[in-house]
Design a protein around this motif. Structure first.
Motif, PDB file in Angstrom:
ATOM      1  N   VAL A   1      10.444   0.001  11.040  1.00 47.75           N
ATOM      2  CA  VAL A   1      11.309   0.593  10.018  1.00 47.75           C
ATOM      3  C   VAL A   1      10.820   2.015   9.784  1.00 47.75           C
ATOM      4  O   VAL A   1       9.689   2.366  10.134  1.00 47.75           O
ATOM      5  CB  VAL A   1      11.283  -0.193   8.675  1.00 47.75           C
ATOM      6  CG1 VAL A   1      11.831  -1.586   8.831  1.00 47.75           C
ATOM      7  CG2 VAL A   1       9.904  -0.214   8.078  1.00 47.75           C
ATOM      8  N   VAL A   2      11.685   2.814   9.218  1.00 46.10           N
ATOM      9  CA  VAL A   2      11.281   4.163   8.804  1.00 46.10           C
ATOM     10  C   VAL A   2      11.480   4.257   7.300  1.00 46.10           C
ATOM     11  O   VAL A   2      12.282   3.513   6.715  1.00 46.10           O
ATOM     12  CB  VAL A   2      12.071   5.276   9.539  1.00 46.10           C
ATOM     13  CG1 VAL A   2      11.719   5.323  11.008  1.00 46.10           C
ATOM     14  CG2 VAL A   2      13.555   5.109   9.349  1.00 46.10           C
TER      15      VAL A   2
ATOM     16  N   PHE B   1      14.727   2.719   3.466  1.00 44.76           N
ATOM     17  CA  PHE B   1      14.673   2.208   2.103  1.00 44.76           C
ATOM     18  C   PHE B   1      15.573   3.044   1.199  1.00 44.76           C
ATOM     19  O   PHE B   1      15.772   4.232   1.446  1.00 44.76           O
ATOM     20  CB  PHE B   1      13.238   2.257   1.560  1.00 44.76           C
ATOM     21  CG  PHE B   1      12.302   1.325   2.265  1.00 44.76           C
ATOM     22  CD1 PHE B   1      12.201  -0.003   1.872  1.00 44.76           C
ATOM     23  CD2 PHE B   1      11.528   1.764   3.324  1.00 44.76           C
ATOM     24  CE1 PHE B   1      11.341  -0.868   2.525  1.00 44.76           C
ATOM     25  CE2 PHE B   1      10.666   0.909   3.988  1.00 44.76           C
ATOM     26  CZ  PHE B   1      10.572  -0.412   3.590  1.00 44.76           C
ATOM     27  N   PRO B   2      16.089   2.447   0.132  1.00 46.52           N
ATOM     28  CA  PRO B   2      16.874   3.229  -0.840  1.00 46.52           C
ATOM     29  C   PRO B   2      16.000   4.340  -1.440  1.00 46.52           C
ATOM     30  O   PRO B   2      14.774   4.192  -1.504  1.00 46.52           O
ATOM     31  CB  PRO B   2      17.258   2.206  -1.912  1.00 46.52           C
ATOM     32  CG  PRO B   2      17.006   0.867  -1.316  1.00 46.52           C
ATOM     33  CD  PRO B   2      15.985   1.039  -0.242  1.00 46.52           C
TER      34      PRO B   2
ATOM     35  N   GLU C   1      10.770   6.706  -3.245  1.00 45.11           N
ATOM     36  CA  GLU C   1       9.977   7.422  -4.254  1.00 45.11           C
ATOM     37  C   GLU C   1       8.807   6.569  -4.731  1.00 45.11           C
ATOM     38  O   GLU C   1       7.674   7.042  -4.826  1.00 45.11           O
ATOM     39  CB  GLU C   1      10.874   7.797  -5.432  1.00 45.11           C
ATOM     40  CG  GLU C   1      10.154   8.556  -6.513  1.00 45.11           C
ATOM     41  CD  GLU C   1      11.067   8.861  -7.697  1.00 45.11           C
ATOM     42  OE1 GLU C   1      10.556   8.873  -8.822  1.00 45.11           O
ATOM     43  OE2 GLU C   1      12.277   9.073  -7.480  1.00 45.11           O
ATOM     44  N   LYS C   2       9.050   5.294  -4.998  1.00 41.41           N
ATOM     45  CA  LYS C   2       7.988   4.403  -5.471  1.00 41.41           C
ATOM     46  C   LYS C   2       6.926   4.194  -4.402  1.00 41.41           C
ATOM     47  O   LYS C   2       5.720   4.193  -4.698  1.00 41.41           O
ATOM     48  CB  LYS C   2       8.569   3.052  -5.890  1.00 41.41           C
ATOM     49  CG  LYS C   2       9.376   3.146  -7.161  1.00 41.41           C
ATOM     50  CD  LYS C   2      10.073   1.849  -7.472  1.00 41.41           C
ATOM     51  CE  LYS C   2      10.965   2.051  -8.677  1.00 41.41           C
ATOM     52  NZ  LYS C   2      11.971   1.035  -8.796  1.00 41.41           N
TER      53      LYS C   2
ATOM     54  N   ILE D   1       2.337  -1.170   7.817  1.00 40.51           N
ATOM     55  CA  ILE D   1       2.260  -1.626   9.212  1.00 40.51           C
ATOM     56  C   ILE D   1       3.613  -1.474   9.899  1.00 40.51           C
ATOM     57  O   ILE D   1       3.694  -0.962  11.026  1.00 40.51           O
ATOM     58  CB  ILE D   1       1.771  -3.093   9.276  1.00 40.51           C
ATOM     59  CG1 ILE D   1       0.303  -3.169   8.891  1.00 40.51           C
ATOM     60  CG2 ILE D   1       2.001  -3.687  10.675  1.00 40.51           C
ATOM     61  CD1 ILE D   1      -0.194  -4.591   8.625  1.00 40.51           C
ATOM     62  N   LEU D   2       4.672  -1.903   9.234  1.00 44.23           N
ATOM     63  CA  LEU D   2       6.003  -1.810   9.831  1.00 44.23           C
ATOM     64  C   LEU D   2       6.402  -0.356  10.097  1.00 44.23           C
ATOM     65  O   LEU D   2       7.003  -0.052  11.122  1.00 44.23           O
ATOM     66  CB  LEU D   2       7.040  -2.496   8.932  1.00 44.23           C
ATOM     67  CG  LEU D   2       6.901  -4.012   8.803  1.00 44.23           C
ATOM     68  CD1 LEU D   2       7.890  -4.547   7.763  1.00 44.23           C
ATOM     69  CD2 LEU D   2       7.084  -4.694  10.142  1.00 44.23           C
ATOM     70  N   ILE D   3       6.050   0.530   9.187  1.00 44.31           N
ATOM     71  CA  ILE D   3       6.348   1.946   9.378  1.00 44.31           C
ATOM     72  C   ILE D   3       5.507   2.515  10.517  1.00 44.31           C
ATOM     73  O   ILE D   3       6.023   3.231  11.382  1.00 44.31           O
ATOM     74  CB  ILE D   3       6.146   2.741   8.073  1.00 44.31           C
ATOM     75  CG1 ILE D   3       7.249   2.378   7.066  1.00 44.31           C
ATOM     76  CG2 ILE D   3       6.137   4.249   8.341  1.00 44.31           C
ATOM     77  CD1 ILE D   3       7.061   2.963   5.676  1.00 44.31           C
ATOM     78  N   SER D   4       4.217   2.190  10.564  1.00 47.94           N
ATOM     79  CA  SER D   4       3.344   2.730  11.618  1.00 47.94           C
ATOM     80  C   SER D   4       3.749   2.237  13.007  1.00 47.94           C
ATOM     81  O   SER D   4       3.551   2.924  13.994  1.00 47.94           O
ATOM     82  CB  SER D   4       1.878   2.398  11.339  1.00 47.94           C
ATOM     83  OG  SER D   4       1.633   1.022  11.520  1.00 47.94           O
TER      84      SER D   4
END
Length: 123
Positions: A84-85, A89-90, A95-96, A77-80
């Motif tokens: 945040v993008v 994230f690290p 990757e995870k 939801i936050l990405i959509s």
């Protein structure tokens, strides 16, 4: 989790969150051997509010598994919504997240392929 390492007798000796050289076998957290290992680690003599830690662990693990799905959905939801993008994230977390998204997507496609509807005339 968990990837397991077995001792020479075949019993679980250690659990790892991620696959490592000495632990390549995966068992779901609800597997009886994993549950038994948690019970062995906690010991039946540790009392918490009248119940043993070993009895409490499976409920807590089920709750953790349910919360993981909530966190995944929250991140989506936050990405959509562009709050945040993914690149915030690290790299290991990126990757995870991508691996998990691919895994969920593949199961979604499999479920759709196996769905039987009345329109198909298949019973």
């Amino acid at each position: 989790m968990p990837f397991i390492k077995r001792d020479p007798t075949g019993q679980i000796a250690a659990l790892f969150r991620e696959e490592v050289v000495e632990a390549t076998e995966y068992l779901p957290p609800t597997h009886p051997e994993v549950q038994a290992f948690f019970g062995t680690m906690a010991g039946n003599s540790n009392e918490t509010n009248g119940s043993s830690v070993a009895e409490f662990r499976p409920d807590m693990m089920q709750s953790d598994l349910a919360m993981i799905r909530v966190y995944e959905d929250l991140i989506d939801i936050l990405i959509s919504k562009h709050v945040v993008v993914l690149t915030d994230f690290p790299p290991a977390a990126q990757e995870k997240l991508m691996r998990r998204k691919r895994l969920r997507s593949s199961f979604s496609n499999l479920t759709e392929a196996l769905e039987i509807t009345d329109e198909d005339g298949i019973i």
